[in-house]
Design an enzyme around this catalytic site. Sequence first.
Site, short mmCIF file in Angstrom:
data_model
loop_
_atom_site.label_atom_id
_atom_site.label_comp_id
_atom_site.label_asym_id
_atom_site.label_seq_id
_atom_site.Cartn_x
_atom_site.Cartn_y
_atom_site.Cartn_z
CD GLU A 164 -10.65 -9.52 8.89
OE1 GLU A 164 -11.44 -9.77 7.95
OE2 GLU A 164 -9.41 -9.58 8.81
NE ARG B 274 -22.34 -7.19 1.58
CZ ARG B 274 -21.34 -7.40 2.42
NH1 ARG B 274 -21.04 -8.61 2.82
NH2 ARG B 274 -20.62 -6.39 2.85
CE LYS C 29 -15.15 -4.96 7.84
NZ LYS C 29 -14.79 -5.82 8.95
P1 ATP Z 1 -16.93 -5.78 4.46
O1 ATP Z 1 -17.32 -6.35 3.14
O2 ATP Z 1 -17.43 -4.42 4.70
O3 ATP Z 1 -15.48 -5.95 4.80
P2 ATP Z 1 -17.38 -8.05 6.07
O4 ATP Z 1 -18.51 -8.97 5.88
O5 ATP Z 1 -16.05 -8.54 5.69
O6 ATP Z 1 -17.75 -6.65 5.49
P3 ATP Z 1 -17.18 -8.42 8.87
O7 ATP Z 1 -16.44 -7.61 9.85
O8 ATP Z 1 -16.70 -9.78 8.60
O9 ATP Z 1 -17.26 -7.57 7.56
O10 ATP Z 1 -18.72 -8.43 9.24
C1 ATP Z 1 -19.25 -8.80 10.48
C2 ATP Z 1 -20.66 -9.26 10.29
O11 ATP Z 1 -21.43 -8.22 9.68
C3 ATP Z 1 -20.73 -10.46 9.37
O12 ATP Z 1 -21.62 -11.40 9.94
C4 ATP Z 1 -21.25 -9.90 8.09
O13 ATP Z 1 -22.00 -10.85 7.40
C5 ATP Z 1 -22.10 -8.72 8.55
N1 ATP Z 1 -22.17 -7.70 7.51
C6 ATP Z 1 -21.15 -7.07 6.91
N2 ATP Z 1 -21.58 -6.25 5.95
C7 ATP Z 1 -22.93 -6.33 5.93
C8 ATP Z 1 -23.98 -5.73 5.17
N3 ATP Z 1 -23.71 -4.86 4.21
N4 ATP Z 1 -25.25 -6.08 5.45
C9 ATP Z 1 -25.52 -6.95 6.43
N5 ATP Z 1 -24.60 -7.56 7.19
C10 ATP Z 1 -23.31 -7.26 6.95
MG MG Z 2 -15.72 -10.72 6.78
#
Ligand code: ATP
Ligand code: MG
Length: 557
Positions: A35, A261, A271
Amino acid sequence: MSEENTRSSNFITQIIDEDLQSGKYKEIVTRFPPEPNGYLHIGHAKSICLNFGIARDYKGLCNLRFDDTNPSKEDTEYVESIKNDVRWLGFEWNGEPRYSSNYFDKLYGYAIELIQKGLAYVDELTPEEMREYRGTLTEPGKNSKYRDRSIEENLQLFEKMKNGEIEEGKACLRAKIDMASPFMCMRDPVIYRIKFATHHQTGDKWCIYPMYDFTHCISDAIEGITHSICTLEFQDNRRLYDWVLDHISIENHPHQYEFSRLNLEYAITSKRKLNLLVSEHYVDGWDDPRMPTISGMRRKGYTPAAIREFCRRIGVTKQDNTIEMSALETCVREDLNENAPRRMVVLDPLKVVIDNYPEDKVEMCEAQNHPQKPEMGTRLVPFTRELYIEREDFREEGNKKYKRLVIGKEVRLRYGYIIKAESCEKDEAGNITCVHCSYVPGSIGCDVPEHKPKGVIHWVSAKEGCSANAEVRLFSCLFNVPNPGAAEDFLSTINKESLKVVENAVIELELQKSDKQETYQFERTGYFCVDSKLSTKDKKIFNLTVALKEDNSKSAS
Ligand code: ATP
Ligand code: MG
């Protein structure tokens, strides 16, 4: 590091192997779906290496898809930084970047289809009522009084939502599934909401936006994704993923797989929280070298190969775990030990005067750029009567363990002469201000009989025009506790001493010239990289990438 030749093997690649063997798929298509509401961090690097790595290993494809369904939090600045970071990590996506918003027309069509099948309805409960009706983990929810509206009425109301005739928060479209489901996400989830916001891709075309769970599975299906890989918190949502695809007319039905994760000690990988550090100025932007963001790690001097190797070593499982920061640092150190050119820099200068060396003489000493790699060449460093050494490399009196410069004893200046300390000068407070030495003629870069110094120390000429001053920034962990994310107020766990600025380090002239963002080993100290953002033509600023050896104290000091 030979990571490009090492295929990773994990539970997901096992599934892929089976799917290829059974003929279920001929080609593998994955996607990385960030995102665009912040910069990518080390957790995303894990997901990038997994998704793009699979595409590389199986000669398949990996799409970059911006999951942009929430215009109020997203921005093109983030879109650009994400593209930049993925490429920097060494990956290239299939075709053009995609956006969930590319599919808004189709998504709208599928929403209509669900309404027509009696599987979606416009709800007008207030947000508070909705929360109340949802029930809890132990109690079923209640049906909304709007749940049994006619298809006709639903179509009309959804149309009104789309046309901006209903206020934000006054209506939404919900899937009609089961308010008593043990999975909260199946209790008539909202699939469209009203938001009068300008979207960074679609402008003001829409005032209703589809929700993530509805959008994601359909986007995967449209793109022909075979294996949709996400993190474990979406495990329950897989039911909704499948429900949506089962109830609309779309051919593809990708399967969702979840992995754990990445959590990193002494770091935040959310984020939202990273955004707070930036907006409240706890750090100097998303690319502050103390941030676990890809741009921060880049500015700190981490290499893409080191980050990829780290992701390879931690592997992919379903177990929740937290990785020690030292695991990441070890990968960085290993890569830089192999590849970083060596230089001499004195961080805490103490002047040395070689009294038996001519005042105007400048001798060029040949220094190797990498002692184990002659192919990296040599450079010339000027040797002069006045030099700087590290303050901690001199003692008036030594002991057996101290192999550096001591009065009456000899030490080798790396690539230069053997010198012997004769006396030192002190200021009124008793601080040593200068060490007087003598040198052994003929000892430049080679052994001489009867002189067998035990230690070797680094040095830089103090003569005007033979060296330069630089600022060096030393970093330690941004947080005082291993798991700042678990603290009630994570901001209270910030390490106030995470940045230490050394104003007047002395560097070889060679380093003053460098304007590439290269990482060097400062001999005997650590790895450092030119800060591309803060350095000027006249004054270089270096960031500590990682110390030469692991700091075992474990504290954030
Ligand atoms: P955040 O919690 O930091 O906002 P998010 O999952 O909302 O992270 P996205 O931009 O939706 O962030 O993430 C893009 C991809 O990266 C998704 O497939 C998500 O599962 C993966 N991802 C995000 N954070 C991690 C992490 N700590 N370890 C592994 N994969 C991750
Ligand atoms: Mg997300």
